[in-house]
Design a protein around this motif. Structure first.
Motif, mmCIF file in Angstrom:
data_model
loop_
_atom_site.group_PDB
_atom_site.id
_atom_site.type_symbol
_atom_site.label_atom_id
_atom_site.label_comp_id
_atom_site.label_asym_id
_atom_site.label_seq_id
_atom_site.Cartn_x
_atom_site.Cartn_y
_atom_site.Cartn_z
ATOM 1 N N SER A 273 2.425 3.067 5.796
ATOM 2 C CA SER A 273 2.270 3.924 4.617
ATOM 3 C C SER A 273 3.459 3.821 3.670
ATOM 4 O O SER A 273 3.291 3.931 2.446
ATOM 5 C CB SER A 273 2.067 5.379 5.054
ATOM 6 N N VAL A 274 4.678 3.600 4.186
ATOM 7 C CA VAL A 274 5.855 3.504 3.310
ATOM 8 C C VAL A 274 6.100 2.082 2.829
ATOM 9 O O VAL A 274 6.869 1.865 1.890
ATOM 10 C CB VAL A 274 7.129 4.031 4.022
ATOM 11 N N SER A 275 5.451 1.099 3.455
ATOM 12 C CA SER A 275 5.717 -0.304 3.127
ATOM 13 C C SER A 275 4.874 -0.815 1.974
ATOM 14 O O SER A 275 5.235 -1.812 1.331
ATOM 15 C CB SER A 275 5.472 -1.185 4.357
ATOM 16 N N GLY A 276 3.736 -0.169 1.713
ATOM 17 C CA GLY A 276 2.837 -0.671 0.672
ATOM 18 C C GLY A 276 1.944 -1.792 1.143
ATOM 19 O O GLY A 276 1.194 -2.369 0.348
ATOM 20 N N VAL A 277 2.004 -2.135 2.432
ATOM 21 C CA VAL A 277 1.141 -3.175 2.980
ATOM 22 C C VAL A 277 -0.292 -2.659 3.035
ATOM 23 O O VAL A 277 -0.538 -1.506 3.383
ATOM 24 C CB VAL A 277 1.608 -3.581 4.398
ATOM 25 N N GLU B 68 -8.435 1.961 -4.785
ATOM 26 C CA GLU B 68 -7.453 2.536 -3.868
ATOM 27 C C GLU B 68 -6.016 2.294 -4.325
ATOM 28 O O GLU B 68 -5.072 2.823 -3.727
ATOM 29 C CB GLU B 68 -7.640 1.951 -2.463
ATOM 30 N N GLY B 69 -5.865 1.477 -5.363
ATOM 31 C CA GLY B 69 -4.526 1.232 -5.901
ATOM 32 C C GLY B 69 -3.690 0.249 -5.114
ATOM 33 O O GLY B 69 -2.458 0.200 -5.264
ATOM 34 N N TYR B 70 -4.346 -0.564 -4.276
ATOM 35 C CA TYR B 70 -3.602 -1.556 -3.514
ATOM 36 C C TYR B 70 -3.123 -2.673 -4.443
ATOM 37 O O TYR B 70 -3.863 -3.108 -5.327
ATOM 38 C CB TYR B 70 -4.467 -2.160 -2.404
ATOM 39 N N PRO B 71 -1.887 -3.160 -4.270
ATOM 40 C CA PRO B 71 -1.386 -4.245 -5.125
ATOM 41 C C PRO B 71 -2.116 -5.555 -4.846
ATOM 42 O O PRO B 71 -2.206 -5.988 -3.695
ATOM 43 C CB PRO B 71 0.099 -4.341 -4.754
ATOM 44 N N VAL B 72 -2.639 -6.169 -5.897
ATOM 45 C CA VAL B 72 -3.395 -7.412 -5.732
ATOM 46 C C VAL B 72 -2.497 -8.528 -5.209
ATOM 47 O O VAL B 72 -2.928 -9.353 -4.408
ATOM 48 C CB VAL B 72 -4.040 -7.814 -7.073
ATOM 49 N N SER B 73 -1.234 -8.561 -5.644
ATOM 50 C CA SER B 73 -0.325 -9.598 -5.160
ATOM 51 C C SER B 73 -0.141 -9.505 -3.648
ATOM 52 O O SER B 73 0.012 -10.522 -2.963
ATOM 53 C CB SER B 73 1.038 -9.477 -5.864
ATOM 54 N N GLN B 74 -0.155 -8.287 -3.117
ATOM 55 C CA GLN B 74 -0.051 -8.102 -1.669
ATOM 56 C C GLN B 74 -1.291 -8.644 -0.971
ATOM 57 O O GLN B 74 -1.207 -9.251 0.101
ATOM 58 C CB GLN B 74 0.137 -6.621 -1.340
ATOM 59 N N MET B 75 -2.460 -8.470 -1.584
ATOM 60 C CA MET B 75 -3.691 -9.032 -1.024
ATOM 61 C C MET B 75 -3.610 -10.554 -0.990
ATOM 62 O O MET B 75 -4.037 -11.195 -0.024
ATOM 63 C CB MET B 75 -4.886 -8.580 -1.863
ATOM 64 N N PHE B 76 -3.034 -11.143 -2.039
ATOM 65 C CA PHE B 76 -2.890 -12.599 -2.077
ATOM 66 C C PHE B 76 -2.048 -13.097 -0.903
ATOM 67 O O PHE B 76 -2.273 -14.183 -0.380
ATOM 68 C CB PHE B 76 -2.227 -13.037 -3.393
ATOM 69 N N SER B 77 -1.059 -12.321 -0.493
ATOM 70 C CA SER B 77 -0.177 -12.759 0.582
ATOM 71 C C SER B 77 -0.779 -12.525 1.960
ATOM 72 O O SER B 77 -0.409 -13.197 2.916
ATOM 73 C CB SER B 77 1.176 -12.051 0.488
ATOM 74 N N GLN B 78 -1.721 -11.551 2.069
ATOM 75 C CA GLN B 78 -2.291 -11.244 3.376
ATOM 76 C C GLN B 78 -3.557 -12.044 3.680
ATOM 77 O O GLN B 78 -3.802 -12.413 4.827
ATOM 78 C CB GLN B 78 -2.587 -9.740 3.477
ATOM 79 N N VAL B 79 -4.371 -12.320 2.666
ATOM 80 C CA VAL B 79 -5.606 -13.075 2.895
ATOM 81 C C VAL B 79 -5.345 -14.477 3.419
ATOM 82 O O VAL B 79 -6.037 -14.939 4.337
ATOM 83 C CB VAL B 79 -6.461 -13.115 1.616
#
Length: 368
Positions: free
Chosen positions: A235-239, A270-281
């Motif tokens: 929750s604090v990491s933004g992941v 949900e406000g999730y950062p798209v750049s973070q999605m790019f790194s996890q997918v």
């Protein structure tokens, strides 16, 4: 020891190693720099590698071990190139400091105190090309009295004339064992009690970045106290939660556009950062279609040099057709240009790997 959770001092600074020998896991770098400290023969240096692996810590430790607390302020100039990035800074602040000579080297208080000053340029890959070009002459003119330490994440954004003037040191991502050892030490000092599952989660979401791991840990401690769960860290990491990433990837694999569009809307809503999605997918992609080629390429951090080496391998390969070679070389050229323009190294590397896979597997590719 009594918990210090409410202390205002960032733990990153509080637990920063004070000597080069204490920098974690960078054995080759530490060995070479230890010899440098013993001889006081210090060249211009370029530290590069992923964030949170000890680059800035090492540069500061060298400066402190060479000059000690008394001479440090007068002999060392620290600049963050993210702020001081223009050519005017090079012409004024850097040049003025570099031009001032210092006294002959005499040991003071047990410190070598060599007869030169040090300029530390953190985030040097954020400097403009004009500023980097202006530095070349300054480095040559005042090399007898000033040494430059460049610190960057992407060496491809440092112009070759500067890089060639420096001794290069590559900092590798920290292993999970090293990170857990450091985190456990901090937990003991700060009175935190973490379960093994929490340590594994912290290592995973920080991706080899010890600074990030310590920051997440302190943030969670401030919000949730000394008892921290994996959910607290996420929750604090933004992941992005793994179930959200899994749903998105499953929608992509289904071939159903409406389902994929629904998942995209969910991510945005949900406000999730798209750049973070790019790194996890991509992690899921590697799980489903991993190959020795991809794993080989991922280990290489200097991507412009990687492009040259891959070019030689591709051109010399006997089991690849001319058409396949042409496709791969075209993609290498595009990636090289984008890297020079400042594109993200990870995404460019992934693009090269996927394009090479398509070409080698004889998959049709449309070129725009």
């Amino acid at each position: 020891m009594a918990p210090l959770v409410q202390s205002s001092q960032p733990w990153v600074e509080k637990y920063r190693p004070k000597q080069v020998k204490d920098v974690a896991q960078q054995d080759e770098v530490v060995r070479v720099l230890t010899n440098t400290l013993e001889t006081s023969n210090c060249p211009h240096m370029l530290f590069y590698g992923p964030p949170g692996t000890g680059k800035t810590t090492t540069a500061l430790a060298i400066a402190h071990q060479l000059f000690g607390p008394e001479l440090y302020k007068s002999r060392v100039l620290e600049l963050n190139a993210s702020d001081d990035r223009g050519i005017n800074v090079v012409r004024t602040k850097i040049k003025d400091f570099a031009a001032v000579a210092v006294g002959s080297g005499q040991r003071q208080g047990g410190y070598p105190c060599p007869p030169f000053k040090i300029i530390i340029l953190d985030e040097a890959d954020s400097m403009t090309e004009d500023a980097q070009n202006a530095l070349r002459r300054t480095m040559e003119t005042y090399s007898k009295v000033t040494r430059f330490f460049f610190i960057c994440n992407y060496i491809s954004r440092i112009i070759e004339p500067l890089a060639s003037r420096c001794a290069k040191f590559r900092f590798k991502p920290l292993s999970e064992d090293i990170m857990i050892t450091r985190v456990l030490h901090i937990c003991q000092e700060e009175g935190l009690d973490l379960e093994p599952e929490v340590l594994s989660t912290l290592s995973s979401i920080s991706q080899g970045d010890l600074r990030r791991a310590i920051t997440y840990l302190q943030s969670a401690a401030r919000l949730f106290g000394s008892s921290i769960t994996s959910k607290d860290l996420i929750s604090v990491s933004g992941v992005i939660p793994q179930e959200v990433v899994d749903s998105f990837f499953a929608a992509c694999r289904s071939g159903n556009f409406d389902l994929a569009n629904k998942e995209v809307n969910n991510v945005i809503a949900e406000g999730y950062p798209v750049s973070q999605m790019f790194s996890q997918v991509p992690c899921l992609l590697f799980y489903f279609c991993c190959s020795e080629f991809i794993m080989l390429v991922i280990e290489i951090w200097i991507l412009i040099e990687c492009c040259f080496q891959l070019f030689e391998i591709v051109v010399g390969a006997d089991d690849i057709s001319d058409e396949q070679k042409a496709r791969i070389c075209k993609k290498l050229g595009e990636a090289d240009k984008r890297l020079v323009d400042g594109s993200d190294e990870y995404l460019q590397l992934l693009d090269v790997a996927s394009s090479a896979m398509r070409a080698i597997c004889n998959m049709q590719e449309e070129f725009s």
